[in-house]
Design a protein around this motif. Sequence first.
Motif, PDB file in Angstrom:
ATOM      1  N   GLU A 242       0.848  -1.195   0.000  1.00  0.00           N
ATOM      2  CA  GLU A 242       0.000   0.000   0.000  1.00  0.00           C
ATOM      3  C   GLU A 242       0.884   1.245   0.000  1.00  0.00           C
ATOM      4  N   LYS A 243       1.198   1.727  -1.186  1.00  0.00           N
ATOM      5  CA  LYS A 243       2.180   2.798  -1.329  1.00  0.00           C
ATOM      6  C   LYS A 243       1.664   4.158  -0.897  1.00  0.00           C
ATOM      7  N   ASP A 244       0.340   4.303  -0.784  1.00  0.00           N
ATOM      8  CA  ASP A 244      -0.210   5.607  -0.451  1.00  0.00           C
ATOM      9  C   ASP A 244      -0.106   5.935   1.035  1.00  0.00           C
ATOM     10  N   LEU A 245       0.273   4.950   1.873  1.00  0.00           N
ATOM     11  CA  LEU A 245       0.406   5.188   3.308  1.00  0.00           C
ATOM     12  C   LEU A 245       1.803   5.718   3.633  1.00  0.00           C
ATOM     13  N   GLU A 246       1.929   6.465   4.739  1.00  0.00           N
ATOM     14  CA  GLU A 246       3.236   6.955   5.180  1.00  0.00           C
ATOM     15  C   GLU A 246       4.117   5.768   5.532  1.00  0.00           C
ATOM     16  N   HIS A 247       5.298   5.702   4.951  1.00  0.00           N
ATOM     17  CA  HIS A 247       6.169   4.555   5.174  1.00  0.00           C
ATOM     18  C   HIS A 247       7.632   4.988   5.076  1.00  0.00           C
ATOM     19  N   GLU A 255       8.465   0.210   7.206  1.00  0.00           N
ATOM     20  CA  GLU A 255       7.651   0.447   8.392  1.00  0.00           C
ATOM     21  C   GLU A 255       6.521   1.375   7.976  1.00  0.00           C
ATOM     22  N   VAL A 256       5.306   0.854   8.026  1.00  0.00           N
ATOM     23  CA  VAL A 256       4.136   1.579   7.543  1.00  0.00           C
ATOM     24  C   VAL A 256       3.388   2.156   8.746  1.00  0.00           C
ATOM     25  N   THR A 257       3.230   3.460   8.779  1.00  0.00           N
ATOM     26  CA  THR A 257       2.573   4.120   9.904  1.00  0.00           C
ATOM     27  C   THR A 257       1.067   3.901   9.847  1.00  0.00           C
ATOM     28  N   GLN A 258       0.512   3.352  10.923  1.00  0.00           N
ATOM     29  CA  GLN A 258      -0.925   3.101  11.018  1.00  0.00           C
ATOM     30  C   GLN A 258      -1.562   3.907  12.149  1.00  0.00           C
ATOM     31  N   THR A 259      -0.815   4.824  12.763  1.00  0.00           N
ATOM     32  CA  THR A 259      -1.251   5.478  14.004  1.00  0.00           C
ATOM     33  C   THR A 259      -2.600   6.165  13.873  1.00  0.00           C
ATOM     34  N   LYS A 302      14.592  10.315   8.260  1.00  0.00           N
ATOM     35  CA  LYS A 302      15.774  10.987   7.710  1.00  0.00           C
ATOM     36  C   LYS A 302      15.414  12.364   7.160  1.00  0.00           C
ATOM     37  N   THR A 303      16.357  13.285   7.306  1.00  0.00           N
ATOM     38  CA  THR A 303      16.139  14.662   6.866  1.00  0.00           C
ATOM     39  C   THR A 303      16.239  14.785   5.346  1.00  0.00           C
ATOM     40  N   ASP A 304      15.593  15.825   4.815  1.00  0.00           N
ATOM     41  CA  ASP A 304      15.747  16.150   3.400  1.00  0.00           C
ATOM     42  C   ASP A 304      16.966  17.052   3.214  1.00  0.00           C
ATOM     43  N   LYS A 305      17.142  17.604   2.011  1.00  0.00           N
ATOM     44  CA  LYS A 305      18.344  18.400   1.718  1.00  0.00           C
ATOM     45  C   LYS A 305      18.440  19.685   2.542  1.00  0.00           C
ATOM     46  N   ASP A 306      17.300  20.103   3.106  1.00  0.00           N
ATOM     47  CA  ASP A 306      17.294  21.307   3.937  1.00  0.00           C
ATOM     48  C   ASP A 306      17.399  20.987   5.425  1.00  0.00           C
ATOM     49  N   GLY A 307      17.642  19.723   5.739  1.00  0.00           N
ATOM     50  CA  GLY A 307      17.757  19.335   7.142  1.00  0.00           C
ATOM     51  C   GLY A 307      16.422  19.260   7.849  1.00  0.00           C
ATOM     52  N   LYS A 308      15.342  19.014   7.104  1.00  0.00           N
ATOM     53  CA  LYS A 308      14.010  18.964   7.685  1.00  0.00           C
ATOM     54  C   LYS A 308      13.366  17.590   7.457  1.00  0.00           C
ATOM     55  N   LEU A 309      12.367  17.312   8.255  1.00  0.00           N
ATOM     56  CA  LEU A 309      11.570  16.100   8.054  1.00  0.00           C
ATOM     57  C   LEU A 309      10.192  16.308   8.649  1.00  0.00           C
ATOM     58  N   SER A 310       9.250  15.466   8.215  1.00  0.00           N
ATOM     59  CA  SER A 310       7.895  15.466   8.760  1.00  0.00           C
ATOM     60  C   SER A 310       7.555  14.056   9.208  1.00  0.00           C
ATOM     61  N   LEU A 311       6.692  13.967  10.222  1.00  0.00           N
ATOM     62  CA  LEU A 311       6.331  12.668  10.784  1.00  0.00           C
ATOM     63  C   LEU A 311       4.928  12.744  11.363  1.00  0.00           C
ATOM     64  N   THR A 312       4.125  11.708  11.109  1.00  0.00           N
ATOM     65  CA  THR A 312       2.815  11.587  11.748  1.00  0.00           C
ATOM     66  C   THR A 312       2.992  10.890  13.089  1.00  0.00           C
ATOM     67  N   ILE A 313       2.510  11.511  14.149  1.00  0.00           N
ATOM     68  CA  ILE A 313       2.798  11.008  15.492  1.00  0.00           C
ATOM     69  C   ILE A 313       1.599  11.258  16.398  1.00  0.00           C
TER      70      ILE A 313
END
Length: 858
Positions: A242-247, A255-259, A302-313
């Motif tokens: 299921e590629k549309d989920l955050e992974h 690791e697929v986020t189901q939170t 892992k961070t992107d080229k700008d040193g940033k990341l997003s996460l569902t928590i």
Amino acid sequence: MFTGQFLSEIETAFGEKMSLCKNEEILKKINKILLDEKEDVCQAFCYLYAAMPLSDMQDYDPEVFLEFARHGAFLYKTYGKEKKIPERIFAEYSINHRVNNEDIVPHRRYFHTELASYTRGKSMEEAVIDINFWCGSKVTYRASDERTANPMTVYRTGLGRCGEESTFVVSVLRSLGIPARQVYVPLWSHCDDNHAWVEAWCDGEWKFFGACEPEGVLDHGWFFNASQRAMMVRSKSFLLAEKDLEHRKISEAYEVTQTRRYAPTKIIDVTLKFPQKIQKEGIEVHFQVLNYSYFDDIAVAKTDKDGKLSLTIGLGSLLVTAFYEGYYGEMVIDTQTESSFVLDMKESKGSKQVQKFVIKAPSISKETAKKPPLLNGEKASYYAKRLEEVTDSRLKREAGFFDEKRASEALLEFTKEEAEKLVEILKKSRGNFEELVTFLSYKDLDKEYKYQILLSLSDKDYLDSKAEVLREHCLYTEKNEKYPMEIWADYVLNPRVGYERIKAYRKTLRELYKRRNIVSIKEVRRLWKELNALISTRAGGLYGGLLLTGYEAILGSYASMKSKQILMVQVLRSLGFASRLHPIEGFVEVYMDGVFIAVEELNKKPMDKKLFITFEKEITWQYLSNWSISKFIGGRYQVLENLAVDIKDSKAGIELSSGDYKLVTENRLPNGNIFASQRVFSLEDKDSESIEVFEYKAEATDMLGNNFLTDFALKKGEEPLMLKSLSKDSPAIVVWLEEKKEPTEHILNELWERREKIKDLGLLWYFVVRNEEALKDANISRALSAGFPITVLKDSFYGGVEKLARELYTEPGLYPLLLMMDETATGLYGVAGYNVGTVDMVIKLGEYLHTKMSDKRS
């Protein structure tokens, strides 16, 4: 069988996997299978290899996976088409052999034969409910070590921790064509534990339930409320169905986020801030919760080229850490109140001052909590009766595991003392009894070898060790008089090194290295360098939860560092040298001249540093319960799990190697929040460090829990009395007691000693026992005369109370179980087993409630 884009992805991934395989014998077998089998079986077979971790390809014969492929192709033509299951879902969650990090054994045809009738003429949801009742009649929960037993072991022995129960149930469902997966919380935030359960795909929708914990509905379980307080819930996917989920791809799995399907969540942003311009892309950021008094990962991004990341928590507190090119950063964040965070990266590894902080657990209220699905009275009664039948069936099955006559015959050559110990081991083996009794019956083995090898194994090893494997270890191990018996038995004869799969490796490894003349630590270290160079650990292809050891690792020339370390110990033991992994830091050691010596050059640092700790008095300090020590290794602080600490007169001395450390204390409150403190210190440039440790105190108002409880019936005499009715007039304390058991005796003694204080609280007390006979126990009888009101109730101690224990976030089946409820029947406090200070905590909370009630009345 598979079509278009998906088939193309499988073929590409299969080709990549084959290019990594260095075992020519395995490649020949794979090619022969692809030439001989039908097209649909070949597609399923290629899918399995495309999706599997490289260690699976090297560790198992291709014939093992051929069985999975044949059975998968058969199910796809029948059940898969009948239920219109999408091909990606069916491949990943019905055909795939791997659930988590269990040993792979053939089982699909067996479970299909046993349970094929359970799917006929039923909806998928009805089938899943009935199959879980069958699973519950075979297997029950028991805590154990982190090694995951395979589905057939769990089935045969009738035991498993939650990760094993869920692996078992997923495997059974997949055997019948029903897509299923393990879903898990890496670590809870509101209690010290984790949990795994099952999701099944039913007519286009994923439904969850507790493995081997049957109920009459899906989307329910004892963890229904707990999962709404999760910071992270996830599943694993090996070819990403299921590629549309955050992974995120971690090692060889996604690791697929189901939170968000379970708990309130938000998307947070984290930016790393360095003191100077620096390459920032791909830096690992660790999101950690405090559990068992140490911080550990629930997610790594892992961070992107700008040193940033997003996460569902989820919504609560986290420790966020990162390390890159000598810069380290950490901060406690609260996702309940903020969404964007900046992590300062500094050259130091944390403040040397004592830091205090409150770690907030996610919370739910009666107003915001999801409502569980309910059964009507008739259906509820039907399924309650089925649950009783399931429990009775399981207990009857367990009673037949041990064969006293067979055991006696196998133990005739042993002394009385030896036989008594071996009988206990045979009883622990449960459904694996026949394997161990067969091993003990071998006439060509020295009885001392048989006795010592069994004593060296763990309780879990008794459940799945094979007679022929143990026999091989005995036949190819020589007695060496230069070693004391305990060293020879535990570190030469013992086949277990870490949490690897036990194999028959000695004959092959002895033959491979028989020409090596090893007489000094210098030759041992040269052997390690050769082995380390021979086997690659380059990035890609490896799944972190799996260990590839023995001759298979050498043939494949590819394994994780931990696998190589275990293999080195296996080689040394095969050659007759006592060897082990260091019990605290995990590096390879060999026993020479009466001491264990580090083999790996990087780990030659001796444990010659000293940490002196003075603990606050009046607190019962338990390692990995309310305090811990972690060492900075590989860019983060990693807990020293096996640290032995002897506290006398509130003081302790601990031997450590040089390095940077963190000491954490945890004061877990009933509501799940933690009053925590930490101190960072270094043993790099000095021989010793002295530290004082205090508990970060909380007020009574901070300690109250808010746990919703499922009502169930107890008995007062012969009349039923509902649990929630016990506190309708006043806060109540209910205690399930096991007479003549030490934990119960301890809490009864504390109640007697504190009886005068308890009298003044004005709370209602209830003692729950199994039968009238329990009241004859001297400690229970004395407590009943303590002078405060106690009502005696009766209970079966299964079903309702097991669910209650989980709703209180305590261990089911562990007694005494103490529950404190307020007038609304909300669980304010719960504890299972004996903990020093439990009664004092009840008194402290009781005093607060007493004052609160008095204020309300006035």
